[in-house]
Write a protein that holds these residues in place. Structure first.
Motif: not given
Length: 273
Positions: A133, A135, A203, A225-226, A229
């Protein structure tokens, strides 16, 4: 033996000849395919341009040697396809330059490259190598409250030219006037520390590495906050023949399956994803 002058003998003779003719036709149709398949397996694997950037622990230079997890995987793949190339053939370039070169020149592979919908038709792909993920990372003491992409639009975001971070900024609708483009991730880290930008989509492990390299304490920052992916792949130029990419992918799959079996046998309770 049947008498060819009798009705039964004549019919049997015709049947035998027809069967032989059918078999001969089948062999004629199949033989080129067999020969072609054999020829492909015996065709020497072409020399590739192997392009990458410094990204520890995946690919990096240390004590004059090319090292890293993805480098080790690449070397194993090249060995399996019969290539004589190795880690000494890997070229390190700034990401933007490597990214553009990989789109223009034949038999060129760029790694590790995030496979995104925006890039899908720009390359031919092999992998995936791994996923993680990314962010939007900012300072803890700012106490950001980001619940949706629109909440990011008021802030300044730093990205690397032609990188996944630039794609994420566009995808989340960051206005261009609030986007700062740099050639290296470490420049964004320094700008973040200086308060010139508010976020970097990156990352977390990569952020920690770059921050430490810049002499900045990563514990003062947090994922807010994402962004997305990420799936890392080997990206081949479109001018690379399909059969080259297919042979590379087949070797990758064999190595991956072997590693999965070895991991499973080492730990019977291990869950393989």
């Amino acid at each position: 033996m049947a008498d060819p002058t009798s009705r039964k003998g004549f019919a049997k003779s015709i049947a035998v000849r027809s069967k032989a003719l059918v078999l001969a036709c089948l062999f004629t149709l199949i033989a080129p395919t067999i020969d072609q398949s054999a020829a492909q397996s015996e065709t020497p694997f072409p020399k590739l341009q192997l392009l990458t950037e410094e990204w520890k622990p995946y690919h990096f230079m240390e004590d004059g040697l090319v090292k890293g997890q993805t480098v080790d995987l690449l070397v194993s793949i090249l060995e399996k396809v019969g290539s004589k190339q190795g880690r000494e053939d890997i070229v390190f370039l700034p990401w933007a330059r490597a990214y553009r070169q990989a789109q223009l020149e034949p038999n060129t592979v760029l790694f590790s490259t995030s496979r995104t919908p925006e890039r899908e038709k720009l390359f031919k792909w092999a992998g995936p190598i791994l996923k993680f993920e990314s962010y939007f990372i900012g300072k803890k003491d700012r106490n950001f409250n980001i619940e949706k992409s629109e909440d990011l639009h008021q802030y300044k975001v730093g990205v690397v030219i032609d990188s996944a971070s630039a794609i994420f900024a566009r995808r989340h609708g960051i206005p261009e006037e609030n986007t700062t483009f740099n050639t290296q991730g470490i420049l964004n880290i320094k700008m973040l520390e200086a308060g010139r930008i508010d976020f970097i989509p990156i990352q977390w492990a990569n952020f920690e590495r770059l921050a430490t390299q810049a002499g900045i304490d990563p514990s003062q920052y947090e994922p807010v906050y994402l962004a997305d992916t990420v799936r890392l792949n080997f990206a081949f130029s479109l001018k690379t023949p399909d059969q080259v990419v297919e042979r590379f992918q087949a070797a990758f799959r064999e190595i991956h399956e072997l590693q999965a079996r070895e991991n499973s046998s080492d730990d019977p309770k291990r869950e393989v994803n």
